[in-house]
Design a protein around this motif. Structure first.
Motif, mmCIF file in Angstrom:
data_model
loop_
_atom_site.group_PDB
_atom_site.id
_atom_site.type_symbol
_atom_site.label_atom_id
_atom_site.label_comp_id
_atom_site.label_asym_id
_atom_site.label_seq_id
_atom_site.Cartn_x
_atom_site.Cartn_y
_atom_site.Cartn_z
ATOM 1 N N GLU A 32 0.811 -1.384 -0.093
ATOM 2 C CA GLU A 32 -0.001 0.041 -0.031
ATOM 3 C C GLU A 32 0.722 1.490 0.069
ATOM 4 O O GLU A 32 0.330 2.401 -0.126
ATOM 5 N N VAL A 33 2.167 1.090 0.018
ATOM 6 C CA VAL A 33 2.995 2.276 0.027
ATOM 7 C C VAL A 33 4.409 1.941 -0.670
ATOM 8 O O VAL A 33 4.590 0.824 -1.035
ATOM 9 N N PHE A 34 4.968 2.836 -1.007
ATOM 10 C CA PHE A 34 6.461 2.801 -1.628
ATOM 11 C C PHE A 34 6.591 2.333 -2.998
ATOM 12 O O PHE A 34 7.402 1.503 -3.213
ATOM 13 N N GLY A 35 5.446 1.740 -3.720
ATOM 14 C CA GLY A 35 5.601 1.342 -5.186
ATOM 15 C C GLY A 35 5.277 2.411 -6.034
ATOM 16 O O GLY A 35 4.870 3.308 -5.813
ATOM 17 N N MET A 36 5.646 1.930 -7.366
ATOM 18 C CA MET A 36 5.297 2.891 -8.720
ATOM 19 C C MET A 36 4.014 2.736 -9.145
ATOM 20 O O MET A 36 3.831 3.245 -10.454
ATOM 21 N N ARG A 37 3.131 2.166 -8.808
ATOM 22 C CA ARG A 37 1.867 1.973 -9.357
ATOM 23 C C ARG A 37 0.934 2.177 -8.193
ATOM 24 O O ARG A 37 0.202 1.241 -7.758
ATOM 25 N N ILE A 69 11.490 6.647 -5.629
ATOM 26 C CA ILE A 69 12.536 7.510 -5.569
ATOM 27 C C ILE A 69 12.064 8.438 -4.270
ATOM 28 O O ILE A 69 11.327 9.158 -4.090
ATOM 29 N N PRO A 70 12.838 7.969 -2.987
ATOM 30 C CA PRO A 70 12.159 8.544 -1.650
ATOM 31 C C PRO A 70 12.851 10.039 -1.367
ATOM 32 O O PRO A 70 13.975 10.066 -1.900
ATOM 33 N N ARG A 71 12.169 10.615 -0.428
ATOM 34 C CA ARG A 71 12.929 11.699 0.026
ATOM 35 C C ARG A 71 13.291 11.406 1.495
ATOM 36 O O ARG A 71 12.825 10.361 2.100
ATOM 37 N N SER A 72 14.141 12.375 2.247
ATOM 38 C CA SER A 72 14.246 11.939 3.454
ATOM 39 C C SER A 72 13.394 11.888 4.275
ATOM 40 O O SER A 72 13.351 10.822 5.437
ATOM 41 N N ASP A 188 3.070 12.916 -8.996
ATOM 42 C CA ASP A 188 4.516 12.363 -9.081
ATOM 43 C C ASP A 188 4.501 11.201 -9.831
ATOM 44 O O ASP A 188 4.410 10.082 -8.843
ATOM 45 N N ALA A 189 5.245 10.982 -11.065
ATOM 46 C CA ALA A 189 5.333 9.483 -11.398
ATOM 47 C C ALA A 189 6.416 8.853 -10.772
ATOM 48 O O ALA A 189 6.212 7.643 -10.776
ATOM 49 N N ASN A 190 7.111 9.499 -10.045
ATOM 50 C CA ASN A 190 8.214 8.823 -9.489
ATOM 51 C C ASN A 190 8.271 8.313 -8.144
ATOM 52 O O ASN A 190 9.091 7.762 -7.532
ATOM 53 N N LYS A 191 6.913 8.684 -7.786
ATOM 54 C CA LYS A 191 6.360 8.089 -6.297
ATOM 55 C C LYS A 191 4.996 7.426 -6.552
ATOM 56 O O LYS A 191 4.153 7.249 -5.623
ATOM 57 N N GLY A 192 4.958 6.922 -7.723
ATOM 58 C CA GLY A 192 3.729 5.956 -7.986
ATOM 59 C C GLY A 192 2.445 6.461 -8.636
ATOM 60 O O GLY A 192 1.637 5.655 -8.702
ATOM 61 N N SER A 193 2.265 7.836 -8.828
ATOM 62 C CA SER A 193 1.074 8.225 -9.212
ATOM 63 C C SER A 193 0.989 8.797 -10.481
ATOM 64 O O SER A 193 0.335 9.772 -10.831
ATOM 65 N N CYS A 194 1.883 8.229 -11.665
ATOM 66 C CA CYS A 194 1.665 8.602 -12.977
ATOM 67 C C CYS A 194 0.199 8.591 -13.603
ATOM 68 O O CYS A 194 -0.533 7.701 -13.268
ATOM 69 N N ALA A 195 0.112 9.890 -14.071
ATOM 70 C CA ALA A 195 -1.307 10.084 -14.509
ATOM 71 C C ALA A 195 -1.349 9.810 -16.325
ATOM 72 O O ALA A 195 -2.318 9.840 -16.691
ATOM 73 N N GLN A 196 -0.074 9.170 -16.644
ATOM 74 C CA GLN A 196 -0.262 8.718 -18.068
ATOM 75 C C GLN A 196 -0.529 9.960 -18.968
ATOM 76 O O GLN A 196 -1.132 9.825 -19.883
ATOM 77 N N SER A 197 0.133 11.188 -18.644
ATOM 78 C CA SER A 197 -0.151 12.202 -19.485
ATOM 79 C C SER A 197 0.212 12.243 -20.942
ATOM 80 O O SER A 197 -0.089 12.865 -21.814
ATOM 81 N N CYS A 198 1.417 11.213 -21.295
ATOM 82 C CA CYS A 198 1.954 11.137 -22.419
ATOM 83 C C CYS A 198 0.834 10.537 -23.449
ATOM 84 O O CYS A 198 1.162 10.271 -24.394
ATOM 85 N N ARG A 199 -0.142 9.802 -22.801
ATOM 86 C CA ARG A 199 -1.317 9.227 -23.753
ATOM 87 C C ARG A 199 -2.241 10.220 -24.196
ATOM 88 O O ARG A 199 -3.216 10.130 -25.006
ATOM 89 N N TRP A 200 -1.980 11.654 -23.597
ATOM 90 C CA TRP A 200 -3.030 12.511 -24.087
ATOM 91 C C TRP A 200 -2.816 13.074 -25.501
ATOM 92 O O TRP A 200 -1.819 12.991 -26.074
ATOM 93 N N LYS A 201 -3.746 14.032 -25.884
ATOM 94 C CA LYS A 201 -3.640 14.437 -27.208
ATOM 95 C C LYS A 201 -3.384 15.901 -27.026
ATOM 96 O O LYS A 201 -3.591 16.803 -26.291
ATOM 97 N N TYR A 202 -2.387 16.208 -27.912
ATOM 98 C CA TYR A 202 -1.654 17.401 -27.769
ATOM 99 C C TYR A 202 -1.367 18.015 -29.256
ATOM 100 O O TYR A 202 -1.714 17.420 -30.378
ATOM 101 N N ASN A 203 -1.294 19.386 -29.247
ATOM 102 C CA ASN A 203 -0.840 20.105 -30.411
ATOM 103 C C ASN A 203 0.698 20.501 -30.330
ATOM 104 O O ASN A 203 0.889 21.041 -29.316
ATOM 105 N N LEU A 204 1.485 20.204 -31.293
ATOM 106 C CA LEU A 204 2.758 20.556 -31.368
ATOM 107 C C LEU A 204 2.946 21.991 -31.956
ATOM 108 O O LEU A 204 2.776 22.134 -33.404
#
Length: 408
Positions: A32-37, A69-72, A188-204
């Motif tokens: 329930e803690v300290f994982g990437m998902r 990636i933990p903090r102190s 925070d993707a590096n603390k397990g909470s990635c929203a997968q923003s890379c899958r969204w639709k963008y304009n470049l």
């Protein structure tokens, strides 16, 4: 012949049991803690104890992700968590941070440590460094080819395991080190909470003289971060030849049906190789089975060559779903009827497919259905409804029922 481990994802206790029943040698899970998902259901202490006991009763293993990636400020709680995992008797922990590594060595010097893909290990010098610190396994960076993996294997100790992702979602960022989610959602993707923003639709767009112009005129190319899924089932001989010892399937947030279908397909392919490696041939049925689960278009990632423009799906981030998981067999009665837990609507006279561990796909029809009061029903539309039914074939516990999605 050197045997390989088939390593499956397990987002909860049901998926853990399904993974083992359908042929996985080990699973990786998160607490329930300290994982990437963190969005996965994950395991309570009680579920983890039950899962480890179930695995060990079958001679299987359970690895726990502690790869944030933990903090102190996390250190005290993290130390207590490692103590808890040691007491539960998990078989290994997966870490990416040197500080977490040191905590594990201090708390339990005998605990097996696997270095996460998040550590970006892509050469034999780094692999040997971790091995000399006491790591048992390296989960290689996802950006490695077969040839690079083979070179790593040839320059590291034989008793060091090499684990590699061979199926599932790919990250557009190097070994998962991404901050797009942090920027777009504050998660925070590096603390397990990635929203997968890379899958969204963008304009470049590009700035020219104070004005912004679209770089991509074609609207079909607006999902330009959206990577295809990895699928290496056609390349089992090359996997063995490269020295990979653990074949890892991605997907702790996927369904039990995904776990069953994916593990079952790779189990069949691997076992066919064990049986006759010299004459192993790819069976298209294995790939068809993988496509009957929810998936994106497939690619070979970095294994064969550097990915090009065909490694992404620019038109849509949606999953491809051609089949519905409609139920799982919970019990088989003496009178030929079965008890099924519904997962999607099913009806009498539906033509369905049934899969089981180490079995070929079976085709049949739902002949009769009854509710929990024993009354005949024509359909089961309610989530997780318990149904007594008769099929045109014999099945066993934990067999899975599915049916094609009719489109149009």
């Amino acid at each position: 012949m050197r045997e390989v481990e088939l390593l499956a994802p397990a987002g909860d206790l049901e998926k853990l049991k399904i993974a083992f029943i359908y042929g996985a040698d080990a699973v990786y899970i998160g607490g329930e803690v300290f994982g990437m998902r963190s969005a996965a259901k994950n395991f309570s202490k009680e579920d983890m104890i039950e899962g480890v006991e179930f695995a060990h009763s079958m001679g299987k293993r359970v690895f726990v992700t502690v790869n944030i990636i933990p903090r102190s400020e996390d250190i005290d709680a993290l130390t207590d968590y490692i103590k808890e995992l040691s007491e539960i008797g998990v078989d290994a922990v997966i870490v990416s941070d040197a500080g977490v590594f040191n905590i594990v060595k201090k708390v339990d010097p005998n605990m097996e440590i696997h270095i996460s893909t998040q550590a970006s290990t892509s050469n034999y010098i780094a692999a040997n460094f971790w091995y000399n610190q006491g790591a048992k396994r390296i989960v290689t960076a996802r950006e490695m080819s077969f040839e690079e993996t083979k070179q790593l294997r040839e320059n590291t100790p034989e008793d060091m395991d090499i684990e590699a992702f061979i199926h599932g979602a790919m990250c557009m960022s190097y070994s998962g080190k991404c901050v797009i989610s942090n920027y777009t959602t504050g998660r925070d993707a590096n603390k397990g909470s990635c929203a997968q923003s890379c899958r969204w639709k963008y304009n470049l767009v590009e700035e020219k003289d104070g004005e912004y112009e679209n770089v991509l005129d074609n609207e079909d190319y607006q999902f330009f971060f959206n990577t295809k899924d990895l699928c290496m089932i056609k390349y089992i001989p090359q996997i063995f030849d490269s020295g990979i010892t653990s074949l890892k399937i991605e997907g702790r947030m996927k369904t039990a049906y995904y776990v069953a279908t994916t593990v079952r397909a790779y189990r069949m392919a691997i076992d066919a190789y064990y049986k006759d490696p010299e004459n192993w041939e790819f069976n298209p049925m294995w790939l068809d089975e993988l496509k009957k689960g929810s998936h994106r278009d497939f690619s070979t990632g970095f294994f064969l060559d550097r990915p090009g423009k065909n490694s992404n799906n620019y038109e849509s981030a949606s999953y491809i779903r051609n089949y519905d998981f409609i139920g799982i067999v919970r019990d088989v009665l003496d009178d030929g009827y079965i008890i099924v837990e519904q997962r999607n609507k099913m009806s009498v006279n539906d033509d369905i497919e049934v899969i089981g561990p180490y079995k070929e796909t079976m085709f049949t029809t739902i002949l009769e259905m009854y509710n929990e009061d024993g009354e005949p029903i024509e359909s089961a539309p309610h989530a997780r409804q318990i149904v007594k039914m008769k099929l045109g074939i014999e099945v066993d516990k934990n067999y899975i029922l599915r049916k094609p999605i009719i489109k149009g």
